[in-house]
Design a protein around this motif. Structure first.
Motif, short mmCIF file in Angstrom:
data_model
loop_
_atom_site.label_atom_id
_atom_site.label_comp_id
_atom_site.label_asym_id
_atom_site.label_seq_id
_atom_site.Cartn_x
_atom_site.Cartn_y
_atom_site.Cartn_z
N PHE A 270 26.60 94.02 139.50
CA PHE A 270 25.38 93.36 139.02
C PHE A 270 24.93 93.95 137.69
O PHE A 270 24.71 93.23 136.71
N ASP A 271 24.81 95.27 137.64
CA ASP A 271 24.31 95.93 136.42
C ASP A 271 25.21 95.62 135.22
O ASP A 271 24.74 95.25 134.15
N TYR A 272 26.50 95.75 135.44
CA TYR A 272 27.45 95.54 134.35
C TYR A 272 27.52 94.07 133.95
O TYR A 272 27.46 93.72 132.77
N GLU A 273 27.63 93.21 134.95
CA GLU A 273 27.84 91.77 134.68
C GLU A 273 26.62 91.13 134.04
O GLU A 273 26.74 90.28 133.16
N VAL A 274 25.42 91.52 134.51
CA VAL A 274 24.22 90.91 133.93
C VAL A 274 24.06 91.36 132.48
O VAL A 274 23.76 90.54 131.60
N GLN A 275 24.32 92.63 132.22
CA GLN A 275 24.25 93.12 130.84
C GLN A 275 25.25 92.38 129.96
O GLN A 275 24.91 91.90 128.87
N MET A 276 26.48 92.25 130.45
CA MET A 276 27.49 91.55 129.66
C MET A 276 27.13 90.08 129.48
O MET A 276 27.28 89.52 128.39
N GLY A 277 26.59 89.48 130.55
CA GLY A 277 26.17 88.07 130.46
C GLY A 277 25.09 87.88 129.42
O GLY A 277 25.09 86.90 128.66
N GLN A 278 24.18 88.85 129.35
CA GLN A 278 23.09 88.73 128.38
C GLN A 278 23.59 88.94 126.95
O GLN A 278 23.15 88.27 126.02
N MET A 279 24.54 89.86 126.78
CA MET A 279 25.09 90.05 125.43
C MET A 279 25.92 88.84 125.02
O MET A 279 25.87 88.40 123.86
N ASN A 280 26.64 88.27 125.98
CA ASN A 280 27.38 87.03 125.69
C ASN A 280 26.42 85.90 125.32
O ASN A 280 26.69 85.11 124.43
N ALA A 281 25.26 85.85 126.01
CA ALA A 281 24.27 84.80 125.73
C ALA A 281 23.70 84.97 124.33
O ALA A 281 23.41 83.99 123.64
N ALA A 282 23.55 86.24 123.89
CA ALA A 282 23.04 86.48 122.54
C ALA A 282 24.06 86.00 121.50
O ALA A 282 23.69 85.49 120.45
N MET A 283 25.34 86.16 121.82
CA MET A 283 26.39 85.74 120.88
C MET A 283 26.65 84.24 120.96
O MET A 283 27.01 83.61 119.98
N ALA A 284 26.49 83.69 122.16
CA ALA A 284 26.82 82.26 122.38
C ALA A 284 25.75 81.63 123.26
O ALA A 284 25.96 81.46 124.47
N PRO A 285 24.59 81.28 122.68
CA PRO A 285 23.48 80.76 123.49
C PRO A 285 23.82 79.42 124.16
O PRO A 285 23.14 79.03 125.10
N ASP A 286 24.85 78.76 123.67
CA ASP A 286 25.23 77.46 124.24
C ASP A 286 26.09 77.60 125.50
O ASP A 286 26.37 76.61 126.17
N ILE A 287 26.49 78.82 125.81
CA ILE A 287 27.32 79.03 127.01
C ILE A 287 26.51 79.78 128.07
O ILE A 287 25.92 80.82 127.78
N GLU A 288 26.48 79.24 129.27
CA GLU A 288 25.70 79.85 130.36
C GLU A 288 26.64 80.61 131.29
O GLU A 288 27.67 80.08 131.70
N THR A 289 26.29 81.85 131.63
CA THR A 289 27.09 82.58 132.62
C THR A 289 26.52 82.30 134.01
O THR A 289 25.31 82.43 134.23
N VAL A 290 27.37 81.89 134.91
CA VAL A 290 26.96 81.62 136.29
C VAL A 290 27.59 82.69 137.18
O VAL A 290 28.80 82.89 137.16
#
Ligand code: ADP
Length: 167
Positions: free
Chosen positions: A101-121
């Motif tokens: 959870f800790d790792y994946e949510v952080q990575m998901g948020q950094m990915n969202a900052a780089m690619a706001p058009d892509i949603e991590t589920v």
């Protein structure tokens, strides 16, 4: 409109945990691209070409049952770039425990900052497969343990080949 997802991972080896996530992703996307990470410096046990062939083979029944279209590719850069290249609007990740959870949510948020058009589920791991980790499967196999409960037969055969001492 076809909804496409991108599921990145090492899949070294593919486990029943990965297959559970892939089968459940069929409820979210029409097409799922499995991205086999081949990053420099990250030494895999099973060669990328074998991991791709294995994924194609062991996910075929899921495609048959669910109608999910499955494609397998490799990537060596950012998951968001690979997702875009696959025309995926969502990245699928599995969560086993608080460490994930800790790792994946952080990575998901950094990915969202780089690619706001892509949603991590994030899909919570199913109880029956939650404990399975590729890294532990490798350790158990190296020590001669039975890995049948954790990975499909085809993956076990690939592991046996990869672990055979070279002469
Ligand atoms: P990585 O090297 O990126 O950790 P893995 O192949 O180990 O790649 O995992 C890819 C994704 O699959 C990650 O989101 C991971 O949390 C998830 N995953 C791995 N094992 C399981 C499992 N047993 N149940 C659910 N999700 C899992």
């Amino acid at each position: 409109m076809t909804r496409t997802g991108f599921y990145p991972g090492s899949f070294d080896p593919v486990t029943y945990g990965h297959l559970d996530i892939i089968a459940r992703a069929a409820r979210i996307v029409d097409k799922l691209v499995l991205g086999v990470g081949v990053h420099h410096g990250k030494q895999a046990l099973i060669p990328a070409a074998t991991r791709i062939a294995l994924l194609e083979q062991v996910t075929r029944p899921i495609a048959g049952h669910t109608g999910l279209r499955i494609a397998v590719t490799t990537f060596d850069g950012l998951a968001v770039d690979a997702a875009r290249k696959s025309h995926a609007g969502v990245i699928i990740r599995g969560l086993r425990d608080a460490t994930d959870f800790d790792y994946e949510v952080q990575m998901g948020q950094m990915n969202a900052a780089m690619a706001p058009d892509i949603e991590t589920v994030f899909l919570a791991a199913s109880p029956a497969t939650r404990m399975i980790a590729s890294s532990l499967v490798k350790q158990i196999a190296r020590m001669g343990g039975d890995i049948a409960p954790f990975i499909p037969k085809e993956a076990r055969e690939a592991m046996a080949g990869a672990l055979k001492p070279a002469h």
